[in-house]
Design a protein around this motif. Structure first.
Motif, PDB file in Angstrom:
ATOM      1  N   ASN B 104       1.566  -1.187  -0.189  1.00  0.00           N
ATOM      2  CA  ASN B 104      -0.133  -0.491   0.240  1.00  0.00           C
ATOM      3  C   ASN B 104       0.464   1.533  -0.153  1.00  0.00           C
ATOM      4  N   PRO B 225      -6.927  -2.684  -2.554  1.00  0.00           N
ATOM      5  CA  PRO B 225      -7.323  -3.870  -1.217  1.00  0.00           C
ATOM      6  C   PRO B 225      -7.880  -4.591  -1.561  1.00  0.00           C
ATOM      7  N   ILE B 227     -11.104  -7.464   0.424  1.00  0.00           N
ATOM      8  CA  ILE B 227     -11.804  -7.378   1.231  1.00  0.00           C
ATOM      9  C   ILE B 227     -12.666  -8.795   1.409  1.00  0.00           C
ATOM     10  N   LYS B 319      -5.349 -13.530   7.891  1.00  0.00           N
ATOM     11  CA  LYS B 319      -4.664 -12.132   7.313  1.00  0.00           C
ATOM     12  C   LYS B 319      -5.206 -12.122   5.920  1.00  0.00           C
ATOM     13  N   LYS B 327      -4.771 -10.098   2.679  1.00  0.00           N
ATOM     14  CA  LYS B 327      -6.397  -9.143   2.959  1.00  0.00           C
ATOM     15  C   LYS B 327      -5.822  -7.709   2.941  1.00  0.00           C
ATOM     16  N   GLY B 328      -6.627  -7.156   2.831  1.00  0.00           N
ATOM     17  CA  GLY B 328      -6.707  -4.973   2.619  1.00  0.00           C
ATOM     18  C   GLY B 328      -5.585  -4.777   4.255  1.00  0.00           C
ATOM     19  N   ALA B 329      -5.945  -5.566   4.932  1.00  0.00           N
ATOM     20  CA  ALA B 329      -5.853  -4.897   6.667  1.00  0.00           C
ATOM     21  C   ALA B 329      -4.091  -5.589   7.120  1.00  0.00           C
ATOM     22  N   ALA B 330      -4.426  -6.548   6.570  1.00  0.00           N
ATOM     23  CA  ALA B 330      -2.490  -7.296   6.632  1.00  0.00           C
ATOM     24  C   ALA B 330      -1.639  -6.704   5.854  1.00  0.00           C
ATOM     25  N   GLU B 332      -2.000  -3.581   4.856  1.00  0.00           N
ATOM     26  CA  GLU B 332      -1.033  -1.990   5.459  1.00  0.00           C
ATOM     27  C   GLU B 332      -0.145  -3.011   6.791  1.00  0.00           C
ATOM     28  N   GLU B 333      -0.586  -3.980   7.062  1.00  0.00           N
ATOM     29  CA  GLU B 333       0.995  -3.748   8.341  1.00  0.00           C
ATOM     30  C   GLU B 333       2.083  -4.433   7.093  1.00  0.00           C
TER      31      GLU B 333
END
Lengths: 477, 357
Positions: B104, B225, B227, B319, B327-330, B332-333
């Motif tokens: 990202n 990302p 979802i 994840k 996934k999008g959140a992972a 970002e991490e």
């Protein structure tokens, strides 16, 4: 060489230009050389099979004509050599594997090794074409051809060599002897037909194959809706693939002045299964009718024998399509439904709603078309699946409404596919219901309108066609 | 009246100029031959009409599509245009779907206090051939401070239609000369096909219409990302995965060459290049092919960061969208982890890189 390749776009005009530039007496040589080159582009050594088949049948037919006494022997020679070749290359491994599976059931040791060989492209087509020649000579319907080159050209004529239409000697051989004069109108009509064939193959069939292949690769994980859509797509795909090939073959021959028989007449508009077979792969259906069904006695030997003959023809037809039990089941379904329709005809006509339906032709015909299309699609499941178990799983998932949701895959690809199906349905309906009479036929008389229409079709192919879609489905048969 | 009087003289003049041989032909030609000539002439006119209609139609439709194509504001095609023609980011990311979903740029920029710009030029359903072609075009125009290539562990393994997938670059045939030889090398006839303006937009119509009529509003600088989550079967390792000793035969030399050329070109342009093996849910044969790919790069100047089996992600189903994609959140991490490691690299001199884990 594939019709949908750039190689063919280069090859074909060269052959046509040379064809009309040469004097008539030399043209058969050009066409024969071009036909063998066309075939050898795929696998050169397999051209020897065509040559062998040609030589045996040429000799057998001449001998049959000369000696009434040994006619049967030479027909047998032709049948054994052609069908033997077909069996060896196409069916040996299938029967060998089936025998192995059977012996394994009884714990009997069976160790006949498999024949590790590639199936020669178009073997089923050219063996049937050359068989029709020897059988016709045997029956006295056609004179044995004394010109070896013309006969060799009849067996190997490149437009229809690898996937038909399966021609008859009385129709094609005289055309090779007649001097063809370049006719721009005929050539234009041939080119338009080729264009329509390319449209069917590149825009419809190859687009649909992406979705169909994905779904049929893992049918157990897809819902009944997805499987139904994929099966309907396959029905359209195989029609466009095969009829597209036939259109290009007929069109290419027409450019050179030759007339090949029509192979498809919009089969999905059929109102009965019998009619479907009068519209689908006509050259094969009529081949089986003339050389198998009639030889078995047709409908002249009583009611039950008629049904038996029908079933036998469809089982053989299924096996002709491929060395797999799925094709046998496909043929069996068609045969069984045809027999059932004959058996139940009186009963169906005595049903209370039948008279009403007969009085409402449009509703009746629509229902008939839907019924035939549904039956044909159920049979297509067996045709497309890798094995009978997989086909049975698909049928059971569809009829038990198993699974939820609809697999879209690549949305753009699905969009292409739906557009292609819609366009094809429109064009086919246009022809079937002769909508041209509403002014379009009049417009089509003007060459400028036809030229613009063809240019638009080429642009559509450039925009929507699949250019790496690969070979035609029927090549494997 | 005068004009009418002169007319016969004017029309008579060309008749007098007929060549003698042609005149003799005309006298001796039978009506059948004349009608045949007429038919041939009509055929020639029809063909000329067809050729003219095709040329004009192809040109006109192609130009209209080109206009629509280069005015897209979102989607994969737009992102390719950005990378090829506009991006001047300090950090440029390349890769396939894993590259597109795992990095990202906004998170990386934020983590680096907006002191550097970042753009993700990865594209779904593409291979290293695409990254190589796009990087070549980019470096002719702009030199980023850092190039990150998401090294798909199966990047050099044979893939159906790998070269055909480059057709997404056809719309740039005229505008980006660097990719012309790459597109033309796809087949012997490709350069002739590409003469058609419509062919350059082959198969692009649905996406073109989609992003023209319904553009996406969020600008994630090329990142896509993911979802939701695929069903459990998407996490299963395929039964038909090759064994370690089968893998060498599966390596595609063309893909391997593209990977080497990607790093070589960055070295030649004195641009830092980092290959990142981003997280995966579960491994099958990938490490074997990845090792072979890295072996092919021996002697070149690059860094290799390995997160393929990173314990923060490996096997953490929550994840992952499927076996290969975060996934999008992972994502970002993971992007934060990358940004943290990128920070010191940007301050080092360019030629001080080492092939290091």
């Amino acid at each position: 060489m594939l019709f949908n390749s750039i190689d063919f776009i280069v090859f074909f005009p060269i052959v046509v230009a040379l064809f009309f530039a040469l004097p008539h007496r030399l043209r058969w040589m050009l066409l024969l050389a071009a036909s063998y080159y066309f075939y050898m582009c795929w696998k050169a050594e397999y051209a020897l099979l065509i040559l062998a088949s040609t030589m045996v049948d040429y000799y057998a037919a001449l001998r049959m004509q000369r000696s009434e006494k040994h006619k049967r022997f030479y027909l047998g020679l032709s049948l054994v050599s052609n069908l033997g070749m077909l069996f060896g290359f196409k069916y040996f491994n299938f029967f060998n594997e089936s025998a192995r599976a059977l012996f394994d059931q009884f714990n009997v040791f069976y160790d006949v090794p498999a024949f590790d060989v590639l199936l020669p492209v178009g073997i089923s087509f050219y063996t049937f074409q050359t068989l029709s020649y020897t059988i016709d000579v045997y029956r006295g319907k056609h004179e044995a051809e004394s010109h070896f080159g013309i006969f060799a050209l009849y067996v190997a004529f490149f437009p229809q060599l690898v996937a038909g239409p399966i021609e008859r000697p009385s129709h094609l051989i005289p055309q090779f002897k007649k001097k063809q004069i370049f006719d721009p109108a005929l050539a234009g009509s041939g080119l338009r037909l080729m264009l329509y064939g390319l449209f069917k193959k590149l825009i419809v069939a190859d687009r649909l194959s992406v979705y169909v292949d994905t779904v049929y690769a893992a049918p157990d994980v897809h819902s009944w809706v997805t499987l139904t859509v994929a099966t309907v797509f396959f029905a359209v795909q195989i029609y466009c693939d095969f009829s597209g090939y036939s259109d290009i073959a007929i069109g290419a021959s027409r450019v050179m002045g030759y007339d090949l028989m029509i192979n498809f007449r919009r089969p999905y508009f059929s109102k009965s299964l019998a009619e479907f077979w009068r519209r689908w792969h006509i050259s094969l259906s009529t081949w089986f009718r003339d050389y198998v069904y009639i030889s078995l006695g047709g409908n002249r030997r009583g009611y039950w024998r008629h049904l038996l003959n029908l079933s036998a023809v469809f089982l053989i037809s299924g096996l002709w399509h491929g060395a797999n039990w799925t094709f046998v089941v496909w043929g069996a379904i068609h045969g069984a439904v045809l027999c059932l329709s004959i058996l139940t005809r009186d009963w169906r006509e005595s049903l209370p709603g039948y008279q009403w339906l007969s009085n409402h032709q449009r509703i009746h015909h629509t229902l008939q078309i839907i019924t035939v299309f549904t039956i044909v699609n159920i049979a297509w499941i067996f045709f497309r699946a890798s094995n009978v178990t997989e086909a049975a799983t698909i049928v059971s998932r569809i009829f038990t409404l198993a699974g939820d949701g609809f697999f879209t895959g690549d949305v753009a690809a699905l969009g292409h596919a739906l557009f292609a199906v819609g366009l094809l349905a429109g064009l086919e309906a246009f022809k079937e219901w002769e909508l041209g009479r509403f002014g379009f036929d009049w417009l089509g008389q003007f060459s400028i309108v036809r030229s613009i229409g063809c240019a638009a079709a080429v642009i559509l192919i450039l925009l929507l066609g699949v250019f790496d879609g690969g070979q035609f489905i029927y090549f494997q048969f | 009246m005068r004009a009418t009087f002169n007319e016969p003289t004017i029309t008579a003049a060309p008749k007098a100029r007929i060549e003698p041989a042609a005149a003799i032909d005309a006298i001796h030609s039978t009506p059948r031959e004349t009608s045949r000539r007429m038919v041939l002439a009509r055929g020639a006119i029809s063909f000329t009409c067809f050729a003219a209609a095709l040329y004009l139609g192809d040109h006109w439709v192609g130009r209209e599509l080109e206009h629509l194509y280069f005015h897209q504001q979102s989607g994969d095609d737009w992102n390719t245009t950005e990378t090829l023609m506009h991006s001047e980011a300090d950090i440029e990311i390349f890769g396939d779907s894993r590259g597109s979903h795992h990095y990202n740029p906004k998170v990386i920029e934020e983590y680096l206090d907006h002191k550097v710009t970042c753009h993700n030029g990865s594209r779904t359903a593409q291979t290293i051939l695409y990254s190589d072609a796009v990087q070549k075009a980019l470096l002719e125009r702009h030199k980023p401070r850092l190039i990150i290539l998401d090294l798909n562990p199966a990047a050099t393994v044979k893939l159906a239609n790998a070269a055909e997938r480059l057709s997404v670059l056809s719309p740039y045939y005229d505008d980006v000369p660097a990719i012309q030889p790459i597109l033309e090398s796809r087949s012997p006839y490709e350069r002739f096909k590409l003469l058609s303006h419509c062919y350059r937009f082959n198969s692009r119509l649905p996406t073109l219409l989609k992003y023209t009529l319904q553009p996406e509003t969020s600008d994630l600088k090329g990142h896509k990302p993911l979802i939701g989550q695929f069903p459990p079967r998407a996490f299963l390792i395929p039964n038909d995965s090759p064994t370690a000793d089968q893998v060498p035969a599966l390596i595609d030399p063309a893909l391997e060459r593209a990977l080497v050329s990607f790093v070589q070109r960055a070295n030649a342009a004195k641009v830092r290049v980092i290959l990142v093996s981003s997280p995966i849910h579960g491994l099958s044969f990938e490490r074997t092919s990845e090792a072979l790919a890295l072996k092919a790069l021996e002697g070149l100047d690059f860094q290799w960061w390995d997160y393929l089996e990173d314990s923060r992600f490996y096997g953490h189903t929550e994840k992952f969208f499927d076996r290969a994609h975060l996934k999008g959140a992972a994502a970002e991490e993971f992007s934060r982890i990358i940004a943290d490691r990128v920070k010191p690299v940007l301050t080092r001199p360019v030629l001080a890189q080492k092939s290091a884990r």
